[in-house]
Design an enzyme around this catalytic site. Structure first.
Site, PDB file in Angstrom:
ATOM      1  N   HIS A 186       0.832  -1.210   0.000  1.00  0.00           N
ATOM      2  CA  HIS A 186       0.000   0.000   0.000  1.00  0.00           C
ATOM      3  C   HIS A 186       0.859   1.250   0.000  1.00  0.00           C
ATOM      4  CE1 HIS A 186       0.614  -0.693   4.424  1.00  0.00           C
ATOM      5  NE2 HIS A 186       0.717   0.619   4.447  1.00  0.00           N
ATOM      6  N   HIS A 195       3.973   7.031   3.849  1.00  0.00           N
ATOM      7  CA  HIS A 195       4.932   5.946   3.645  1.00  0.00           C
ATOM      8  C   HIS A 195       4.486   5.011   2.538  1.00  0.00           C
ATOM      9  CE1 HIS A 195       2.213   3.926   6.665  1.00  0.00           C
ATOM     10  NE2 HIS A 195       2.461   2.854   5.935  1.00  0.00           N
ATOM     11  N   GLU A 251       7.852   0.933   5.000  1.00  0.00           N
ATOM     12  CA  GLU A 251       7.380  -0.139   5.872  1.00  0.00           C
ATOM     13  C   GLU A 251       7.603  -1.462   5.149  1.00  0.00           C
ATOM     14  OE1 GLU A 251       3.144  -0.051   6.624  1.00  0.00           O
ATOM     15  OE2 GLU A 251       3.299  -1.432   8.317  1.00  0.00           O
TER      16      GLU A 251
END
Lengths: 134, 134
Positions: free
Chosen positions: B7, B79, B130
């Site tokens: 994502h 992010h 991430e």
């Protein structure tokens, strides 16, 4: 209306270092750099299984990402690009909804040889959004 | 090592407005908001055909995105999240390469109930990365 996430563009000062980092440290499939003088950038593609990351390094005078890198010395995420089927229909829908299309509002040919538009970050959660006719 | 782009997270001040914008103006498939008090955020998923955009709105005191929104009043891309098969192997490879893992270096359970790590933006082109064990 919007379809696939075509790419996430990350502006970088040193595209060789960014490529090494993603190829060697993150183990990704990273292309060789390609100069696109008509867009004022050198581009590298990080090919992920479902989408692409694109590194953009300024090329020549008046690069559209030079100012971004002045403000973001380490680099940073510059924009996201969503695919649309019909960029004129997309533009008309966006303008009718009050969203600002950058430039003169006419699609231009983007870095992939396809018609693109950019939408004003103030109207899209502080995010520069590119639409590309896929 | 890295696999799919899981994502792109966009921090927003008003998740209802962001949801309306993506649902009505961009015509995307947008979920209802979900509170995640243990992560200090309310989350909405924009389901694209190949990946997700996640809107994050601060929830409660000490939200991890509160400071970001102080600096970026309109919101912005917070992010990107890449999938990995083995987060411990990924962490060890990254540390051996000199990349900084945030926190104590141990994976914690992320917003999707899977182990995640965050990497230092200074080591990744000004981009908060991430990693999620998929």
């Amino acid at each position: 209306m919007i379809g696939r996430l075509n790419h996430v563009a990350i502006a970088v000062k040193d595209i060789e270092a960014a490529s090494r980092l993603y190829r060697e440290t993150l183990g990704a499939d990273v292309s060789d750099p390609t100069d696109q003088p008509e867009h004022g950038v050198t581009v590298v593609f990080v090919n992920l299984p479902n989408t692409k990351i694109e590194f953009l390094q300024p090329l020549g005078e008046n690069s559209p990402i030079a100012k971004f890198l002045e403000k973001n010395a380490d680099g940073g995420i510059h924009h996201v690009c969503y695919e649309v089927d019909d960029i004129i229909a997309a533009r008309d829908r966006l303008k009718a909804a009050g969203a600002r299309v950058l430039g003169d509002g006419d699609p231009r040919i983007g870095a992939h040889g396809k018609p693109v538009l950019f939408l004003h970050p103030k109207d899209f959660n502080g995010t520069l959004v590119e639409l590309e006719q896929a």
